[in-house]
Enzyme design. Structure first.
Site, PDB file in Angstrom:
ATOM      1  CB  VAL A  41       2.908  -3.622   1.604  1.00 52.72           C
ATOM      2  CG1 VAL A  41       2.835  -3.539   0.082  1.00 52.72           C
ATOM      3  CG2 VAL A  41       2.449  -5.001   2.082  1.00 52.72           C
ATOM      4  CB  ALA A  47       8.732  -4.420   1.131  1.00 59.58           C
ATOM      5  CD  GLU A  48       5.760  -3.851  -3.626  1.00 58.56           C
ATOM      6  OE1 GLU A  48       6.453  -3.496  -4.601  1.00 58.56           O
ATOM      7  OE2 GLU A  48       5.196  -4.958  -3.560  1.00 58.56           O
ATOM      8  CB  SER A  49       7.948   2.666  -3.020  1.00 60.86           C
ATOM      9  OG  SER A  49       7.153   3.057  -1.902  1.00 60.86           O
ATOM     10  CE1 TYR A  64       7.142  -6.912  -1.752  1.00 60.14           C
ATOM     11  CE2 TYR A  64       5.574  -8.656  -1.255  1.00 60.14           C
ATOM     12  CZ  TYR A  64       5.859  -7.320  -1.433  1.00 60.14           C
ATOM     13  OH  TYR A  64       4.862  -6.386  -1.277  1.00 60.14           O
TER      14      TYR A  64
END
Length: 213
Positions: A111, A114-116, A202
């Site tokens: 996560v 993928a997010e940052s 996502y």
């Protein structure tokens, strides 16, 4: 210190040449006297304080969240060097928080990637912030006092994942869809992934990262 240790070792060799040692135990005694570590012989026990440490209760093993048709790939591909370096910087925080809350650490890593991409100052156009891209409302909901502080951000994100894993009974696709679009959107579409291209992309992206880190 290294030079001193080499000198001690040399003196030991001289002693061993001049004074006959009657057994391997004598040699080990001399080594231990000079501060060298000697493996335990069969039947020996560690000092009491070390034995207590080894006998301390261990944390319960983590149960990986799973869903039909989804499995973790055990042999992970090598990460690109910059991402691997940033991942290493936060690995201890992720491991500790994930284990505390019973969430698979690799799910948290996927996560975050993928997010940052492990950038603690990342901010999306929608206002999501930090390593796990928490929205201010989500951060407040889960008691995050400083959304930019990595440990706080990770704690809030892992708490949210734990909540979603419980709500959607471990179905990773729905958990990830809810993390991206909100649990209300998943409920609105009958506990299915909402028909949003961004959310579907996502979900597939994070599941792909579970095989590579």
């Amino acid at each position: 210190m290294a030079a001193q240790r080499r000198g001690q070792h040399a003196r030991l060799l001289v002693m061993m040449a001049l004074v006959p040692l009657t057994s391997a135990a004598n040699v080990e005694t001399h080594l231990e006297t000079l501060g060298f570590e000697v493996p335990l012989r069969q039947g020996e026990r560690l000092p009491a304080w070390q034995q207590r440490h080894l006998e301390a209760p261990q944390a319960e093993p983590i149960q990986r969240a799973s869903a039909p048709g989804i499995r973790h790939i055990r042999e992970r591909e090598a990460l690109p060097t910059p991402i691997a370096q940033r991942r290493a910087r936060y690995a201890a925080l992720v491991e500790a928080e994930a284990r505390r809350q019973g969430v698979d650490p690799e799910l948290v890593h996927a996560v975050i990637r993928a997010e940052s991409s492990y950038r603690p100052r990342a901010q999306s156009p929608a206002g999501a912030r930090g390593l796990m891209q928490l929205m201010p409302a989500t951060a407040k909901r889960f008691g995050v006092s400083d959304i930019w502080e990595p440990a706080e951000n990770i704690r809030g994100g892992v708490t949210y994942l734990r909540f979603l894993l419980d709500r959607f009974e471990g179905n990773l696709r729905l958990v990830l869809a809810a993390y991206n679009a909100g649990e209300g959107a998943v409920a609105k579409y009958g506990h299915r992934i909402p028909p949003y291209p961004e959310t579907r992309t996502y979900v597939d992206r994070v599941l792909g990262f579970l095989g590579s880190g």
